[in-house]
Structure formats: structure tokens, C-alpha cells
Design an enzyme around this catalytic site. Structure first.
Site, PDB file in Angstrom:
ATOM      1  N   GLU A  91      28.459  35.246  37.849  1.00  0.00           N
ATOM      2  CA  GLU A  91      28.763  36.222  38.903  1.00  0.00           C
ATOM      3  C   GLU A  91      29.643  37.321  38.317  1.00  0.00           C
ATOM      4  O   GLU A  91      30.828  37.116  38.053  1.00  0.00           O
ATOM      5  CB  GLU A  91      29.489  35.559  40.075  1.00  0.00           C
ATOM      6  CG  GLU A  91      29.897  36.537  41.169  1.00  0.00           C
ATOM      7  CD  GLU A  91      30.865  35.943  42.180  1.00  0.00           C
ATOM      8  OE1 GLU A  91      31.598  36.731  42.830  1.00  0.00           O
ATOM      9  OE2 GLU A  91      30.914  34.706  42.310  1.00  0.00           O
TER      10      GLU A  91
ATOM     11  N   ARG B  67      34.719  44.357  40.932  1.00  0.00           N
ATOM     12  CA  ARG B  67      36.154  44.630  41.039  1.00  0.00           C
ATOM     13  C   ARG B  67      36.627  45.682  40.043  1.00  0.00           C
ATOM     14  O   ARG B  67      37.723  46.209  40.180  1.00  0.00           O
ATOM     15  CB  ARG B  67      36.945  43.340  40.820  1.00  0.00           C
ATOM     16  CG  ARG B  67      36.681  42.262  41.863  1.00  0.00           C
ATOM     17  CD  ARG B  67      37.463  41.005  41.545  1.00  0.00           C
ATOM     18  NE  ARG B  67      37.078  39.901  42.399  1.00  0.00           N
ATOM     19  CZ  ARG B  67      37.543  38.663  42.281  1.00  0.00           C
ATOM     20  NH1 ARG B  67      38.413  38.385  41.323  1.00  0.00           N
ATOM     21  NH2 ARG B  67      37.138  37.709  43.095  1.00  0.00           N
TER      22      ARG B  67
ATOM     23  N   THR C 255      31.673  40.411  44.777  1.00  0.00           N
ATOM     24  CA  THR C 255      32.507  41.386  45.490  1.00  0.00           C
ATOM     25  C   THR C 255      31.655  42.476  46.123  1.00  0.00           C
ATOM     26  O   THR C 255      31.993  43.660  46.089  1.00  0.00           O
ATOM     27  CB  THR C 255      33.595  41.991  44.573  1.00  0.00           C
ATOM     28  OG1 THR C 255      34.107  40.985  43.697  1.00  0.00           O
ATOM     29  CG2 THR C 255      34.763  42.522  45.413  1.00  0.00           C
TER      30      THR C 255
ATOM     31  N   LYS D 226      29.913  30.786  50.901  1.00  0.00           N
ATOM     32  CA  LYS D 226      31.048  30.615  49.999  1.00  0.00           C
ATOM     33  C   LYS D 226      32.314  30.419  50.829  1.00  0.00           C
ATOM     34  O   LYS D 226      32.667  31.297  51.616  1.00  0.00           O
ATOM     35  CB  LYS D 226      31.193  31.858  49.103  1.00  0.00           C
ATOM     36  CG  LYS D 226      32.419  31.817  48.195  1.00  0.00           C
ATOM     37  CD  LYS D 226      32.507  33.041  47.295  1.00  0.00           C
ATOM     38  CE  LYS D 226      33.077  34.242  47.985  1.00  0.00           C
ATOM     39  NZ  LYS D 226      33.449  35.320  47.021  1.00  0.00           N
TER      40      LYS D 226
END
Length: 206
Positions: free
Chosen positions: A40, A44, A68, A128
Site C-alpha cells: 500500500e 501522504r 490515503t 479497515k
């Protein structure tokens, strides 16, 4: 691959923030060499999409996701860069539409039972738990398994190599997310052998 297949392909999904684009490919290769193929790469940092594109081109054995995701327009950009699934810290109508319109499967973040139920109503069965430890950790997951047995989780946030096995032992957990596989000092030093060893230890958790 569908989202369930992706989650079951690796006990740990490393949460990767790329500060130096030159790290993207050797980092991905080091993780894959250690047995961790599901990656992943988060948005960011400013290099997120470029890193995804490089990894997709040069490390084809990686199962590449984008993390994100917070805006509708990020989905198509990530898909075009080479990501095959997305991860978000929460779930909004905008994100649901972004996932549907782009065709990019989404693993949405949830923290409370109400949020889990809202995600289920929107058609999600894999979510998640984020941030996992502040949300109640293993106790929360075990408690929610009774009333919501059809939901499967990837807890992320505050999990370490030492605690990951406790989460993976929960019947409603398919995998965990964590940043401990990519310590900043190892990235700065280019210590890819250390990254591979961390990946091997994580892969052995299954």
C-alpha cells in the site's frame, strides 16, 4: 484479483510513505523478496502517484494498492498509475462514487460499529479498522464479530510485529496493515537487506 483475494494474499500489508522517489523500486523489491507482495503506497507525500507508477512498471510481481485516498479524483489517477486497489482512512459518499466510477476496489476505514454498518449498507464486506489500537484493538474486533459476522477486517494503526499475531488470530481478520516493515532509518540508509528480513518475519505470521 478481488479485494478478498488481495487481503488473503499477505498477512501484513505494509503502509508505505515515499519521501524520496529513488527509494520506491528498491523498497518494493526488498519487500517482495521477503515474501510480502501486497503493498500500500500512500498519498501522504508528493511522490505517492509517481512511486506507484514506477513500482507498477518495474516490480510487476507486486500487488499494488494506493493508500490515503480522500478525494474522488484520486481514484482514477491511482488506477492509471497502476494501482489495483485502494485504501482510505474513512468512508464518504464521494469515496464510494470514486470507487464505483473508477472500478478501483476500495478498502474503507471504519472505527465504530455504526461505521461498520454504514459500510455494509453501502455494499462493502471488507473494511479497515482504523486506527485499530485506539479503536479498541483485538477486544473491539472480537466484540463486533458477534453482531456483524459477515464483515472482514484489516486492522491498521498502532500494530507492530510483536502484536500482529494477536490481531491475525481474530476470526474476522484477514490481514493487518502496518508501517513497521519500512522504518525510516532503513530507507534513508538504503538498507534493503533489513527491509527484506522484516518482510520475511511478517510473512511468517500467517
Amino acid at each position: 484479483m478481488n479485494l478478498l483475494e488481495i487481503m488473503r494474499s499477505s498477512p501484513v500489508i505494509p503502509v508505505i510513505a515515499i519521501d524520496d522517489l529513488a527509494h520506491a523500486v528498491p523498497l518494493a523489491r526488498a519487500l517482495v523478496a521477503g515474501g510480502i507482495r501486497v503493498l500500500e503506497v500512500t498519498l501522504r507525500t508528493q511522490h505517492g502517484l509517481a512511486a506507484i507508477r514506477l513500482i507498477a512498471e518495474q516490480v510487476p510481481e507486486a500487488i499494488l494498492g494506493v493508500g490515503t485516498l480522500t478525494r474522488h479524483e484520486d481514484f482514477a489517477a491511482a488506477r492509471d498509475a497502476g494501482a489495483i486497489f485502494g485504501v482510505s482512512p474513512g468512508l464518504t459518499k464521494d469515496l464510494i462514487e470514486g470507487s464505483r466510477s473508477s472500478g478501483l476496489p476500495l478498502l474503507p476505514g471504519v472505527m465504530t460499529p455504526s461505521e461498520v454498518m454504514s459500510a455494509r449498507e453501502a455494499g462493502f464486506r471488507q473494511v479497515k479498522l482504523f486506527p485499530a489500537v485506539p479503536a479498541g484493538g483485538v477486544g473491539m474486533l472480537n466484540a463486533i464479530a458477534g453482531p456483524l459476522p459477515d464483515m472482514l477486517f484489516c486492522p491498521t494503526g498502532g500494530i507492530s510485529q510483536e502484536t500482529a499475531a494477536q490481531f491475525l488470530a481474530c476470526k474476522n481478520v484477514a490481514c493487518v496493515g502496518g508501517s513497521w516493515l519500512t522504518p525510516k532509518d532503513a530507507l534513508v540508509a538504503g538498507d534493503w537487506a533489513r527491509i527484506t528480513e522484516l518482510a520475511r518475519a511478517a510473512a511468517a505470521l500467517r
